[in-house]
Design an enzyme around this catalytic site. Structure first.
Site, mmCIF file in Angstrom:
data_model
loop_
_atom_site.group_PDB
_atom_site.id
_atom_site.type_symbol
_atom_site.label_atom_id
_atom_site.label_comp_id
_atom_site.label_asym_id
_atom_site.label_seq_id
_atom_site.Cartn_x
_atom_site.Cartn_y
_atom_site.Cartn_z
ATOM 1 N N LYS A 134 0.946 -1.197 0.067
ATOM 2 C CA LYS A 134 0.319 0.075 -0.210
ATOM 3 C C LYS A 134 0.909 1.289 -0.263
ATOM 4 O O LYS A 134 2.287 1.465 0.356
ATOM 5 C CB LYS A 134 -0.755 -0.417 1.612
ATOM 6 C CG LYS A 134 -1.863 1.219 1.524
ATOM 7 C CD LYS A 134 -2.319 0.940 2.856
ATOM 8 C CE LYS A 134 -3.283 2.609 2.889
ATOM 9 N NZ LYS A 134 -3.704 2.545 4.643
ATOM 10 N N GLU A 184 -8.685 10.008 13.453
ATOM 11 C CA GLU A 184 -7.456 8.945 13.705
ATOM 12 C C GLU A 184 -7.130 9.517 15.316
ATOM 13 O O GLU A 184 -6.122 10.193 15.061
ATOM 14 C CB GLU A 184 -6.753 8.449 13.068
ATOM 15 C CG GLU A 184 -6.235 7.309 13.180
ATOM 16 C CD GLU A 184 -5.533 7.361 11.343
ATOM 17 O OE1 GLU A 184 -5.042 5.344 11.139
ATOM 18 O OE2 GLU A 184 -5.570 7.315 10.451
ATOM 19 N N GLU A 228 -6.811 -2.874 2.581
ATOM 20 C CA GLU A 228 -6.240 -1.361 2.539
ATOM 21 C C GLU A 228 -6.214 -1.142 4.831
ATOM 22 O O GLU A 228 -5.656 -1.235 5.200
ATOM 23 C CB GLU A 228 -6.830 -0.232 2.011
ATOM 24 C CG GLU A 228 -6.081 0.684 2.372
ATOM 25 C CD GLU A 228 -7.045 1.972 1.810
ATOM 26 O OE1 GLU A 228 -6.960 3.258 2.177
ATOM 27 O OE2 GLU A 228 -7.619 1.963 1.045
ATOM 28 N N GLU A 363 -12.861 10.550 -3.151
ATOM 29 C CA GLU A 363 -11.873 10.452 -1.733
ATOM 30 C C GLU A 363 -11.061 11.843 -1.102
ATOM 31 O O GLU A 363 -12.093 12.543 -0.466
ATOM 32 C CB GLU A 363 -11.011 9.343 -1.577
ATOM 33 C CG GLU A 363 -11.088 9.056 -0.207
ATOM 34 C CD GLU A 363 -10.211 8.402 -0.151
ATOM 35 O OE1 GLU A 363 -9.433 8.210 1.043
ATOM 36 O OE2 GLU A 363 -10.510 7.211 -0.545
#
Length: 379
Positions: A134, A184, A228, A363
């Site tokens: 990733k 987060e 992911e 996104e």
């Protein structure tokens, strides 16, 4: 250092923020620090952590607040030992309306959308060529204004517009201010208890309830997004395991912000060594695959090849650590760096082999819209 524990809500502390202060605020608790007793600026987080005990002793301060950059190998972390500290822990407060801010006179995407599409295509190709699982690619939006940006109003708007996020503001070396509202939590440490809440995988919200529900269900069913997400969680668990005698992993679950659905997992642990501080743990975790990719060094190298800017403190970490080693660090995303009459916004997305360039562009666009609306800006 003076400390205030008088009854207050996070909204109260956000309302008291002034440019130059440090703020880290959630819906349930907040910390506002002002003034400077001492500073610590070091390129290596371990040296930053090692300098703190002496600074605490010499200054009489009991807490340090600040930021780590995205690339800790090339830019310094910056911590401030504040002169005054205020805390709040009540979530019962009316949310004041956001203040409308002046429109920017110039808006410049960096890079242009078509160039970002090309970068995503290049990243997808590079994953297999370089044995990457990733990589995270970001783009920026530069806004120029006729007058000075009202930083305090931007911060208050972010706190009012994102009650489920962690709102933060930190003064950077050189006089700029990093502000944002991140979903987060990188790491918190309270005594021997450690918590991390990695996010990865996302889908836009919709004003239409049926479409919104379908988007959330699609995210839960998305193999690409679960892959992911798993990459990030595996990394967090692998890094925390040597520090913890026990680890508990719960998730992923679907969580939401006003504009984005996310997959989130909660990782909790019990420390083996009480001398390991929140800053030590944050430095070990950062950068997670959620903001960089994996393997870390190869992903960071690809990011620097494909992005036409230096991230500096975007996708870094923002937080605090006290003399007992406790602290809280948030991932420095959904943010902007503010100078006198300009600001640069950032938004990124995780790229895996199944990524579609147009979806990735959409996104980042959705994340920009969320940030702009929360700041009280229209473009």
């Amino acid at each position: 250092m003076t400390t205030s524990t008088a009854p207050a809500t996070p909204a109260d502390l956000a309302a008291r923020y002034e440019r130059g202060d440090f703020l880290l605020a959630t819906a349930r608790h907040a910390l506002l620090a002002s003034g400077v007793v001492a500073t610590a600026t070091e390129a290596e987080p371990s040296r930053l952590s090692g300098a703190l005990p002496g600074l605490f002793t010499d200054s009489g301060a009991s807490i340090a607040v600040g930021v780590l950059p995205f690339d800790t190998t090339s830019m310094p972390g910056h911590l401030v030992l504040p002169r005054a500290l205020h805390r709040a822990s009540s979530e019962h407060a009316a949310v004041p309306p956001r203040t409308a801010l002046p429109r920017p006179v110039k808006v410049t995407p960096v890079p242009e959308p078509e160039a970002h599409l090309a970068a995503v295509r290049a990243a997808v190709s590079a994953l297999s060529e370089r044995d990457l699982r990733k990589v995270v690619l970001a783009r920026a939006l530069d806004l120029d204004f006729d007058d000075a940006v009202p930083v305090a109003e931007v911060v208050r708007n972010l706190a009012n517009g994102n009650p489920r996020h962690t709102t933060y503001a930190a003064q950077l070396p050189g006089g700029r201010t990093l502000v944002g509202a991140t979903p987060e939590l990188l790491l918190s440490r309270t005594g021997g208890a450690v918590v991390s809440r990695p996010h990865a995988g996302s889908m836009p919200r919709s004003a239409d309830p049926a479409i919104d529900k379908a988007n959330g269900e699609a995210l839960l069913a998305s193999e690409k997004d679960h892959v992911e997400h798993a990459v990030v969680v595996e990394s967090v668990v692998e890094i925390l395991r040597p520090f913890c005698r026990t680890l508990d992993v719960r998730g992923p679950e679907l969580v939401s912000t006003p504009a984005i659905w996310h997959l989130s997992t909660t990782v909790t642990g019990e420390l083996i060594d009480q001398d390991v501080t929140a800053l030590d743990l944050a430095a070990a975790l950062h950068p997670t695959p959620a903001v960089c990719g994996t393997p870390t060094e190869a992903a960071r190298s690809l990011v620097q090849e494909l992005e036409p800017f230096d991230r500096e403190y975007y996708a870094g970490a923002v937080g605090w650590v006290d003399a007992a080693g406790d602290g809280e660090w948030a991932v420095g995303i959904r943010c902007a760096e503010i100078a006198d009459t300009s600001m640069r916004l950032y938004a990124g997305g995780g790229i895996v082999p199944a990524s579609d360039p147009r979806t990735e562009l959409d996104e980042t666009s959705a994340k920009f819209r969320t940030l702009l609306a929360a700041m009280g800006l229209e473009i």
